[in-house]
Write an enzyme that holds these catalytic residues in place. Structure first.
Site, PDB file in Angstrom:
ATOM      1  N   MET A  86      -9.539   8.294   7.912  1.00 23.97           N
ATOM      2  CA  MET A  86      -9.903   8.718   6.551  1.00 23.97           C
ATOM      3  C   MET A  86     -11.006   9.767   6.591  1.00 23.97           C
ATOM      4  O   MET A  86     -11.933   9.757   5.784  1.00 23.97           O
ATOM      5  CB  MET A  86     -10.335   7.501   5.711  1.00 23.97           C
ATOM      6  CG  MET A  86      -9.284   6.421   5.603  1.00 23.97           C
ATOM      7  SD  MET A  86      -9.888   4.863   4.888  1.00 23.97           S
ATOM      8  CE  MET A  86     -10.870   4.226   6.265  1.00 23.97           C
ATOM      9  N   ASP A 145       0.830  -1.201   0.000  1.00 23.78           N
ATOM     10  CA  ASP A 145       0.000   0.000   0.000  1.00 23.78           C
ATOM     11  C   ASP A 145       0.866   1.254   0.000  1.00 23.78           C
ATOM     12  O   ASP A 145       2.077   1.197   0.206  1.00 23.78           O
ATOM     13  CB  ASP A 145      -0.892   0.019   1.247  1.00 23.78           C
ATOM     14  CG  ASP A 145      -2.182  -0.752   1.050  1.00 23.78           C
ATOM     15  OD1 ASP A 145      -2.492  -1.088  -0.095  1.00 23.78           O
ATOM     16  OD2 ASP A 145      -2.872  -1.011   2.058  1.00 23.78           O
ATOM     17  N   LYS A 186      -3.198   3.315  -2.869  1.00 24.09           N
ATOM     18  CA  LYS A 186      -4.298   4.229  -3.163  1.00 24.09           C
ATOM     19  C   LYS A 186      -4.050   5.534  -2.429  1.00 24.09           C
ATOM     20  O   LYS A 186      -3.438   5.575  -1.373  1.00 24.09           O
ATOM     21  CB  LYS A 186      -5.635   3.641  -2.683  1.00 24.09           C
ATOM     22  CG  LYS A 186      -6.002   2.306  -3.295  1.00 24.09           C
ATOM     23  CD  LYS A 186      -7.293   1.787  -2.683  1.00 24.09           C
ATOM     24  CE  LYS A 186      -7.667   0.415  -3.214  1.00 24.09           C
ATOM     25  NZ  LYS A 186      -8.910  -0.099  -2.602  1.00 24.09           N
TER      26      LYS A 186
END
Length: 277
Positions: free
Chosen positions: A194, A36, A58
């Site tokens: 997030m 990641d 991402k």
């Protein structure tokens, strides 16, 4: 051909020295590492030369490799006989979609092992001097995702832009009733992962639910790294302050009285973050 195996590794919040010993051993024994963007990415440079690294990272507004394709890549390499390490930030099972990757392996008949990691939900506030529980303040915490369909799409709002509170009575947003109850009644610390892009919606939801506008909020960016930064504000000013200071992901948002400045008198945020070690 002999089927390989998959090890799903939680890499912790970012600092290499917060990687567990078991995670390190798995990485050293890997043939393929599917990595990641977040987590201890510096460790990739220390892998044995034969290890193939597949970058599937991402970031807000940019998802070059969809989750479904990540699942396929893990399974494909394992079916080809490789020991695949799926290196993820934090803990694989705390808003990390690790469960989906395990299910993909099980469906394909690929052996899979999980190596837990230090979740950023706990580690990042702690490194900033914010205890999620504190005697006389709160005895619990609640972790949620800040992803919300009601805020603008990721390609319309960058991670550096924090939408401001537009209407105090707005009830749309990512928080469910359990999360709102934590803030409204102060029964538990709310931790949002997030949540930078949806901060305006989160604030509006909390205020509409009757939360105290003066509730302390702390936003910790780049936790566990030398770039760690803490921004504090009242709940009703949090989105505006974050936008003015350019708060951006990766960041952990903490809402509750434990986020108040000075709770742990004499604590150095830089020292706790391991700066200079």
């Amino acid at each position: 051909m002999t089927t390989g195996r998959v090890t799903l590794v939680g890499g912790g919040p970012g600092a290499v020295d917060l990687l567990t010993v078991r995670a390190w051993r798995a990485l050293q024994a890997a043939d393929v590492v599917v990595a990641d963007r977040l987590g201890p990415v510096e460790i990739l440079a220390e892998l044995p030369p034969h290890v193939r690294v597949v970058d599937v990272g991402k970031e807000p507004g940019r998802h070059p490799v969809p989750q479904e394709r990540i699942n396929e890549l893990i399974v494909e390499h394992a079916l080809a006989g490789a020991h695949v390490v799926r290196l993820k930030g934090g803990d694989p099972f705390v808003l990390g979609r690790g469960g989906e990757e395990v299910l993909a392996c099980v469906a394909a008949g690929v052996p899979v092992e999980v190596v837990p990691g230090i979740t950023s939900a706990v580690a990042v506030p702690g490194l900033a001097g914010i205890p999620l529980t504190h005697r006389g303040v709160t005895t619990g915490f609640h972790v949620v995702s800040g992803h919300c369909a009601s805020v603008p799409a990721a390609d319309e709002v960058s991670d550096v832009q924090v939408p401001r509170v537009t209407h105090r009575s707005d009830t749309s947003g990512p928080l469910d009733e359990a999360a709102l109850s934590c803030v409204r009644f102060g029964t538990a610390t709310l931790v949002v992962l997030m949540g930078v892009r949806s901060l305006g919606a989160i604030v509006a939801q909390c205020l509409a639910a009757g939360a105290d506008p003066g509730t302390p909020v702390a936003m910790v960016e780049n936790g566990s790294t030398p770039q760690q930064r803490v921004t504090r504000a009242r709940l009703d000013q949090a989105a505006d302050v974050a936008a003015a200071r350019g708060v951006r992901s990766p960041a952990v948002v903490v809402i509750g009285h434990v986020a108040a400045a000075g709770l742990l008198e004499g604590t150095s945020e830089r020292r706790l973050a391991g700066a200079g070690v």
